[in-house]
Design an enzyme around this catalytic site. Structure first.
Site, PDB file in Angstrom:
ATOM      1  N   HIS A  11      -9.275   3.153  -4.205  1.00 34.28           N
ATOM      2  CA  HIS A  11      -9.202   2.973  -5.678  1.00 34.28           C
ATOM      3  C   HIS A  11      -9.729   1.693  -6.005  1.00 34.28           C
ATOM      4  O   HIS A  11      -9.681   0.551  -5.206  1.00 34.28           O
ATOM      5  CB  HIS A  11      -7.666   2.886  -6.052  1.00 34.28           C
ATOM      6  CG  HIS A  11      -6.850   2.031  -5.661  1.00 34.28           C
ATOM      7  ND1 HIS A  11      -6.899   0.827  -5.951  1.00 34.28           N
ATOM      8  CD2 HIS A  11      -6.017   1.953  -4.153  1.00 34.28           C
ATOM      9  CE1 HIS A  11      -5.957  -0.114  -5.299  1.00 34.28           C
ATOM     10  NE2 HIS A  11      -5.665   0.834  -4.412  1.00 34.28           N
ATOM     11  N   GLU A 100      -0.321   6.035  -1.161  1.00 35.51           N
ATOM     12  CA  GLU A 100       0.134   4.494  -0.526  1.00 35.51           C
ATOM     13  C   GLU A 100       1.126   4.399   0.364  1.00 35.51           C
ATOM     14  O   GLU A 100       2.288   5.216   0.381  1.00 35.51           O
ATOM     15  CB  GLU A 100       0.080   3.311  -1.669  1.00 35.51           C
ATOM     16  CG  GLU A 100       0.331   2.279  -1.489  1.00 35.51           C
ATOM     17  CD  GLU A 100      -0.703   1.346  -0.663  1.00 35.51           C
ATOM     18  OE1 GLU A 100      -0.834   1.593   0.462  1.00 35.51           O
ATOM     19  OE2 GLU A 100      -1.289   0.454  -1.352  1.00 35.51           O
TER      20      GLU A 100
END
Length: 290
Positions: A11, A100
């Site tokens: 990201h 994550e």
């Protein structure tokens, strides 16, 4: 039917990357991109569009996206999508298993600093965060995702036309990308410990080589692989994969016998001789105890 490329994308810059105190008031999965992160994602989209359309006409490629459910990854996907028209996108799937690493709930900055210092002493792969996960936990769920990914490809669930070049783009996080590569290329825990995290919106391009094996060395330079933390042996394996025939086995990789055994006998006779030496040593030890 194999995708030409499997591309891992981290990201863009998030508010948590800019200021870790953001985690004390905002849940990790709701951390947004910064203005720079949005710009990085847009540039990444342009780079991806140029990459997947190279080597052919502008009409014969298709992309399929997998994305982590976190706000910063979904926002990165939206900005990347600006560089593609609808006719080139087969589909997109939110995939929770590539999220994550879980560091716990709201993260107190001073406490997290001490915890991460402890992780460095303990080892990054096995250390489990209080109320969270270890990298080994992430490895398990990413491994499960990889198995599903292969089924999607095998059963053509992505509805890909064989006349078109398929590119799978996985928009995820730094650790998830590293353990994905670790699982795919059968890297050891020791090798994982030396890997560096990708930068925001940095790409890891796994591309089919001449013989049908995926390799990082088809698209990336040796200098890049060194920068990422790959050892000379790992880089040699990537170069081998770029030209290897599918199904071949590289005996010089980290999974070779010499990596796990101090000494292996060349013949059965040598092995029996070695057993005799072992038993002699064992008997001497028992005599010493007596």
């Amino acid at each position: 039917m194999l995708p030409k490329r499997i591309i891992l994308v981290r990201h863009g810059e998030s508010q948590g990357n800019l200021d870790t105190s953001a985690y004390t008031t905002t849940p990790d999965h709701k951390i947004p991109l910064t203005a720079l992160g949005v710009a990085q994602a847009r540039r990444c989209g342009s780079l991806l569009s140029s990459l997947v359309s190279s080597g052919g006409t502008s009409q014969n490629y298709r992309v399929y996206f997998y994305v982590s459910p976190y706000e910063r990854t979904r926002s990165t996907l939206r900005e990347i999508g600006r560089s593609f028209s609808k006719k080139h996108i087969i589909g997109v799937r939110e995939e929770c298993r590539i999220r994550e690493q879980d560091f716990g709930n709201f993260q107190v900055r001073d406490r997290m600093k001490k915890i991460k210092e402890t992780r460095e002493r303990f080892g990054r792969f096995y250390y489990r965060f209080p109320e969270g996960e270890s990298a080994a936990d992430v490895f398990d769920r990413v491994s499960s995702f990889l198995e599903s990914l292969w089924r999607d490809i095998d059963l053509n669930r992505l509805q890909n036309d064989p006349s078109q070049e398929l590119n799978l783009i996985i928009i995820s996080h730094g650790l998830a990308s590293r353990v994905f590569l670790m699982k795919w290329f059968k890297w050891t825990v020791e090798q994982f410990e030396h890997l560096n995290n990708p930068g925001n919106c940095e790409l890891r391009v796994m591309q089919l080589g001449r013989g049908g094996e995926y390799s990082l060395a088809v698209h990336h330079t040796e200098e890049e692989l060194i920068e990422w933390g790959l050892s000379p042996e790992m880089i040699a394996d990537q170069k081998w994969r770029a030209n290897a025939s599918k199904g071949e086995w590289n005996e010089k990789g980290p999974w070779c016998l010499e990596a796990f055994f101090d000494h292996l006998a060349d013949s059965d006779d040598d092995a029996r001789k070695g057993e005799g030496e072992f038993f002699d040593a064992d008997a001497a030890f028992e005599n010493h105890l007596e």
